[in-house]
Write a protein that holds these residues in place. Structure first.
Motif, PDB file in Angstrom:
ATOM      1  N   UNK A   1      13.152   7.491 -12.802  1.00 38.45           N
ATOM      2  CA  UNK A   1      14.012   6.376 -12.400  1.00 38.45           C
ATOM      3  C   UNK A   1      13.389   5.614 -11.227  1.00 38.45           C
ATOM      4  N   UNK A   2      12.803   6.338 -10.305  1.00 36.61           N
ATOM      5  CA  UNK A   2      12.136   5.710  -9.172  1.00 36.61           C
ATOM      6  C   UNK A   2      10.950   4.860  -9.602  1.00 36.61           C
ATOM      7  N   UNK A   3      10.208   5.353 -10.590  1.00 29.84           N
ATOM      8  CA  UNK A   3       9.064   4.588 -11.099  1.00 29.84           C
ATOM      9  C   UNK A   3       9.530   3.305 -11.769  1.00 29.84           C
ATOM     10  N   UNK A   4      10.615   3.367 -12.485  1.00 23.56           N
ATOM     11  CA  UNK A   4      11.163   2.181 -13.133  1.00 23.56           C
ATOM     12  C   UNK A   4      11.597   1.147 -12.091  1.00 23.56           C
ATOM     13  N   UNK A   5      12.250   1.609 -11.048  1.00 27.63           N
ATOM     14  CA  UNK A   5      12.673   0.714  -9.968  1.00 27.63           C
ATOM     15  C   UNK A   5      11.469   0.101  -9.256  1.00 27.63           C
ATOM     16  N   UNK A   6      10.422   0.897  -9.054  1.00 33.91           N
ATOM     17  CA  UNK A   6       9.215   0.396  -8.407  1.00 33.91           C
ATOM     18  C   UNK A   6       8.567  -0.689  -9.261  1.00 33.91           C
ATOM     19  N   UNK A   7       8.523  -0.484 -10.561  1.00 37.98           N
ATOM     20  CA  UNK A   7       7.957  -1.503 -11.454  1.00 37.98           C
ATOM     21  C   UNK A   7       8.761  -2.794 -11.388  1.00 37.98           C
ATOM     22  N   UNK A   8      10.084  -2.688 -11.327  1.00 39.64           N
ATOM     23  CA  UNK A   8      10.930  -3.874 -11.198  1.00 39.64           C
ATOM     24  C   UNK A   8      10.671  -4.587  -9.869  1.00 39.64           C
TER      25      UNK A   8
ATOM     26  N   UNK B   1       0.842  -1.203   0.000  1.00 42.96           N
ATOM     27  CA  UNK B   1       0.000   0.000   0.000  1.00 42.96           C
ATOM     28  C   UNK B   1       0.876   1.252   0.000  1.00 42.96           C
ATOM     29  N   UNK B   2       1.911   1.268   0.815  1.00 43.08           N
ATOM     30  CA  UNK B   2       2.813   2.426   0.870  1.00 43.08           C
ATOM     31  C   UNK B   2       3.513   2.658  -0.466  1.00 43.08           C
ATOM     32  N   UNK B   3       4.000   1.581  -1.070  1.00 40.95           N
ATOM     33  CA  UNK B   3       4.676   1.697  -2.376  1.00 40.95           C
ATOM     34  C   UNK B   3       3.712   2.268  -3.411  1.00 40.95           C
ATOM     35  N   UNK B   4       2.486   1.771  -3.429  1.00 37.65           N
ATOM     36  CA  UNK B   4       1.516   2.226  -4.424  1.00 37.65           C
ATOM     37  C   UNK B   4       1.149   3.695  -4.214  1.00 37.65           C
ATOM     38  N   UNK B   5       0.968   4.092  -2.969  1.00 36.25           N
ATOM     39  CA  UNK B   5       0.596   5.479  -2.691  1.00 36.25           C
ATOM     40  C   UNK B   5       1.727   6.452  -3.027  1.00 36.25           C
ATOM     41  N   UNK B   6       2.978   6.021  -2.896  1.00 39.59           N
ATOM     42  CA  UNK B   6       4.119   6.894  -3.177  1.00 39.59           C
ATOM     43  C   UNK B   6       4.520   6.902  -4.640  1.00 39.59           C
ATOM     44  N   UNK B   7       3.992   6.004  -5.432  1.00 36.13           N
ATOM     45  CA  UNK B   7       4.396   5.869  -6.833  1.00 36.13           C
ATOM     46  C   UNK B   7       4.261   7.161  -7.640  1.00 36.13           C
ATOM     47  N   UNK B   8       3.144   7.911  -7.556  1.00 38.88           N
ATOM     48  CA  UNK B   8       3.022   9.134  -8.371  1.00 38.88           C
ATOM     49  C   UNK B   8       4.067  10.206  -8.032  1.00 38.88           C
ATOM     50  N   UNK B   9       4.610  10.167  -6.830  1.00 43.96           N
ATOM     51  CA  UNK B   9       5.575  11.174  -6.401  1.00 43.96           C
ATOM     52  C   UNK B   9       7.003  10.829  -6.819  1.00 43.96           C
ATOM     53  N   UNK B  10       7.199   9.639  -7.361  1.00 35.86           N
ATOM     54  CA  UNK B  10       8.536   9.162  -7.735  1.00 35.86           C
ATOM     55  C   UNK B  10       9.057   9.867  -8.987  1.00 35.86           C
ATOM     56  N   UNK B  11      10.373   9.880  -9.122  1.00 31.17           N
ATOM     57  CA  UNK B  11      10.999  10.345 -10.362  1.00 31.17           C
ATOM     58  C   UNK B  11      10.840   9.237 -11.402  1.00 31.17           C
TER      59      UNK B  11
END
Length: 80
Positions: free
Chosen positions: A38-45, A26-36
């Motif tokens: 590169x951060x979004x790519x890492x989150x997807x991985x 839940x925390x990862x999903x809620x923070x996803x829009x605020x990511x850069x």
């Protein structure tokens, strides 16, 4: 149907691998829009890795994927 907040509060009161993964998802999903980007790519991985281990039966990964799913469904419900 319970809301995401109710499910999150329930899992905060539990002390299991699944509940830990759920809260993290839940925390990862809620923070996803605020990511850069590169951060979004890492989150997807990260999500892809958790998906693979959830299929293998890991409890933390199953909780993580359920947290992602519930957070996404809540966002969709609020959008409509």
């Amino acid at each position: 149907m319970k809301t995401l907040d109710e499910k999150l509060n329930y899992n905060k009161s539990q002390n299991t691998d699944f509940s830990f993964g759920y809260r993290m998802g839940v925390d990862i999903y809620k923070n996803y829009p605020k990511e850069t980007e590169m951060g979004k790519l890492e989150t997807k991985r990260l999500i892809d890795n958790f998906r693979e281990t959830a299929v293998a039966g890991d409890k933390i990964s199953k909780g993580f994927m359920c947290g992602i799913r519930d957070a996404a469904n809540e966002r969709k419900r609020k959008k409509n």
